[in-house]
Design a protein around this motif. Structure first.
Motif, PDB file in Angstrom:
ATOM      1  N   VAL A 152      58.900 -75.766  22.123  1.00 44.09           N
ATOM      2  CA  VAL A 152      58.174 -74.520  21.872  1.00 44.09           C
ATOM      3  C   VAL A 152      58.702 -73.915  20.579  1.00 44.09           C
ATOM      4  O   VAL A 152      59.920 -73.830  20.373  1.00 44.09           O
ATOM      5  CB  VAL A 152      58.378 -73.513  23.038  1.00 44.09           C
ATOM      6  N   CYS A 153      57.777 -73.495  19.716  1.00 44.37           N
ATOM      7  CA  CYS A 153      58.165 -72.810  18.491  1.00 44.37           C
ATOM      8  C   CYS A 153      58.677 -71.416  18.839  1.00 44.37           C
ATOM      9  O   CYS A 153      58.146 -70.758  19.731  1.00 44.37           O
ATOM     10  CB  CYS A 153      56.954 -72.710  17.569  1.00 44.37           C
ATOM     11  N   THR A 154      59.704 -70.964  18.152  1.00 43.89           N
ATOM     12  CA  THR A 154      60.312 -69.676  18.475  1.00 43.89           C
ATOM     13  C   THR A 154      59.570 -68.485  17.893  1.00 43.89           C
ATOM     14  O   THR A 154      59.839 -67.348  18.259  1.00 43.89           O
ATOM     15  CB  THR A 154      61.777 -69.625  18.006  1.00 43.89           C
ATOM     16  N   GLU A 155      58.628 -68.730  16.982  1.00 38.85           N
ATOM     17  CA  GLU A 155      57.842 -67.653  16.383  1.00 38.85           C
ATOM     18  C   GLU A 155      56.425 -67.706  16.935  1.00 38.85           C
ATOM     19  O   GLU A 155      55.829 -68.760  17.009  1.00 38.85           O
ATOM     20  CB  GLU A 155      57.810 -67.779  14.856  1.00 38.85           C
ATOM     21  N   PRO A 156      55.860 -66.546  17.309  1.00 37.48           N
ATOM     22  CA  PRO A 156      54.486 -66.559  17.828  1.00 37.48           C
ATOM     23  C   PRO A 156      53.498 -66.994  16.757  1.00 37.48           C
ATOM     24  O   PRO A 156      53.750 -66.866  15.558  1.00 37.48           O
ATOM     25  CB  PRO A 156      54.244 -65.115  18.259  1.00 37.48           C
ATOM     26  N   ASN A 157      52.325 -67.477  17.215  1.00 41.13           N
ATOM     27  CA  ASN A 157      51.262 -67.906  16.293  1.00 41.13           C
ATOM     28  C   ASN A 157      50.735 -66.750  15.492  1.00 41.13           C
ATOM     29  O   ASN A 157      50.742 -65.648  15.852  1.00 41.13           O
ATOM     30  CB  ASN A 157      50.096 -68.532  17.064  1.00 41.13           C
TER      31      ASN A 157
END
Length: 111
Positions: free
Chosen positions: A106-111
């Motif tokens: 999971v990427c740690t920054e939101p889309n």
């Protein structure tokens, strides 16, 4: 495990098999927990684990198709965008996910 790819930080959640079909796991973070969902079709999505309505824990909601229903007041959110479905309005931040060799990130920054 944490990895940086394309200037984005990705956290390893575990294996795809560790997330039940039509279920969720929670990635604990100081900045707010992330709910990681697995659909019946083995698609993986991630949203901030707070309903935009009253902060209900989305990871405890009912998953159907590509939607999650908040366990507190039945708000329905799209897993891909985090957008509430009409007539409700609001959005839970969505996070990019990827599955590599059966491992979920999971990427740690939101889309």
């Amino acid at each position: 495990m944490t990895a940086v790819v394309d200037d984005m930080t990705w956290l390893e959640v575990g294996t795809l098999d560790e997330i039940p079909r039509q279920g969720a796991r929670v990635l604990k973070r100081e900045q707010g927990d992330i709910a990681v969902f697995r659909t019946a079709a083995d698609e993986v999505f991630a949203l901030l684990n707070r309903c935009p309505h009253r902060g209900g824990p989305l990871s405890e909601g009912i998953l159907y198709g590509r939607n999650i229903v908040c366990p507190l007041h039945n708000w329905c959110l799209d897993l891909a965008s985090g957008e509430a479905k009409g007539p409700d309005e609001g959005c839970a931040p969505a996070y990019a996910t990827r599955v590599e060799a059966g491992r979920v990130f999971v990427c740690t920054e939101p889309n």
